[in-house]
Motif scaffolding. Structure first.
Motif, PDB file in Angstrom:
ATOM      1  N   ILE A 163       0.841  -1.201   0.000  1.00 31.65           N
ATOM      2  CA  ILE A 163       0.000   0.000   0.000  1.00 31.65           C
ATOM      3  C   ILE A 163       0.875   1.250   0.000  1.00 31.65           C
ATOM      4  O   ILE A 163       0.608   2.208  -0.734  1.00 31.65           O
ATOM      5  N   LYS A 164       1.939   1.241   0.796  1.00 38.41           N
ATOM      6  CA  LYS A 164       2.858   2.387   0.813  1.00 38.41           C
ATOM      7  C   LYS A 164       3.490   2.595  -0.564  1.00 38.41           C
ATOM      8  O   LYS A 164       3.622   3.736  -1.028  1.00 38.41           O
ATOM      9  N   LEU A 165       3.886   1.504  -1.214  1.00 38.75           N
ATOM     10  CA  LEU A 165       4.468   1.608  -2.558  1.00 38.75           C
ATOM     11  C   LEU A 165       3.435   2.128  -3.555  1.00 38.75           C
ATOM     12  O   LEU A 165       3.766   2.914  -4.446  1.00 38.75           O
ATOM     13  N   ALA A 166       2.182   1.715  -3.397  1.00 38.77           N
ATOM     14  CA  ALA A 166       1.119   2.195  -4.285  1.00 38.77           C
ATOM     15  C   ALA A 166       0.886   3.694  -4.090  1.00 38.77           C
ATOM     16  O   ALA A 166       0.687   4.431  -5.065  1.00 38.77           O
ATOM     17  N   LYS A 167       0.915   4.142  -2.831  1.00 37.27           N
ATOM     18  CA  LYS A 167       0.744   5.579  -2.559  1.00 37.27           C
ATOM     19  C   LYS A 167       1.871   6.388  -3.203  1.00 37.27           C
ATOM     20  O   LYS A 167       1.630   7.435  -3.796  1.00 37.27           O
ATOM     21  N   LYS A 168       3.092   5.877  -3.066  1.00 36.66           N
ATOM     22  CA  LYS A 168       4.244   6.562  -3.663  1.00 36.66           C
ATOM     23  C   LYS A 168       4.088   6.628  -5.184  1.00 36.66           C
ATOM     24  O   LYS A 168       4.327   7.664  -5.802  1.00 36.66           O
ATOM     25  N   ASN A 206       1.067  -2.670  -7.299  1.00 38.32           N
ATOM     26  CA  ASN A 206       1.163  -2.753  -5.837  1.00 38.32           C
ATOM     27  C   ASN A 206      -0.201  -2.862  -5.164  1.00 38.32           C
ATOM     28  O   ASN A 206      -0.337  -3.577  -4.170  1.00 38.32           O
ATOM     29  N   ILE A 207      -1.208  -2.204  -5.709  1.00 39.53           N
ATOM     30  CA  ILE A 207      -2.554  -2.369  -5.161  1.00 39.53           C
ATOM     31  C   ILE A 207      -3.013  -3.805  -5.369  1.00 39.53           C
ATOM     32  O   ILE A 207      -3.601  -4.419  -4.466  1.00 39.53           O
ATOM     33  N   GLN A 208      -2.731  -4.362  -6.536  1.00 35.68           N
ATOM     34  CA  GLN A 208      -3.126  -5.750  -6.794  1.00 35.68           C
ATOM     35  C   GLN A 208      -2.403  -6.718  -5.853  1.00 35.68           C
ATOM     36  O   GLN A 208      -2.996  -7.696  -5.389  1.00 35.68           O
TER      37      GLN A 208
END
Length: 130
Positions: free
Chosen positions: A36-41, A54-56
């Protein structure tokens, strides 16, 4: 590629294969938070591919938590709708490109991880007291 060429891969493989079910659940929560952190970035950087990937991955972890629930316990019947909600919010975050939805799910996953750590500590103390 052989694990000998990359020792960190051998370590990762070994840490999963030797982990207890409780430790694996903790790893799943931590992995979900990390993705989730990687998706936010990726969202911040407007990197749609990495955001989606990353969300998947976070959704895959939530689904794994869902399928491994032991429905013989009342708590599992309480967790299932929460996991379903988290999975839905991740889908919506991906579609709407909404970091607030990712924040919400990350907070829930962090709460689950913290609670799980406390359960593991309590179980360990209980075993030691026997």
């Amino acid at each position: 590629m052989a694990y000998g060429a990359q020792p960190h891969l051998a370590y990762q493989q070994n840490s999963v294969t030797t982990a207890t079910p409780e430790e694996l659940t903790l790893k799943l929560y931590s992995g979900c938070i990390r993705f989730i952190k990687l998706a936010k970035k990726a969202m911040e950087e407007n990197n749609i591919q990495d955001k989606n990937t990353n969300i998947q991955k976070a959704q895959d972890i939530i689904r794994e938590l869902m399928v491994t629930l032991n429905m013989d316990y009342d708590i599992s019947h309480q967790l299932m709708p929460l996991y379903e909600y988290m999975n839905h919010q991740l889908l919506q975050a991906n579609i709407k490109n909404d970091p607030a939805l990712l924040e919400e799910v990350q907070g829930m996953a962090e709460d689950f991880r913290e609670t799980w750590q406390q359960v593991m500590k309590a179980n360990k103390l209980q075993k030691q007291a026997r």
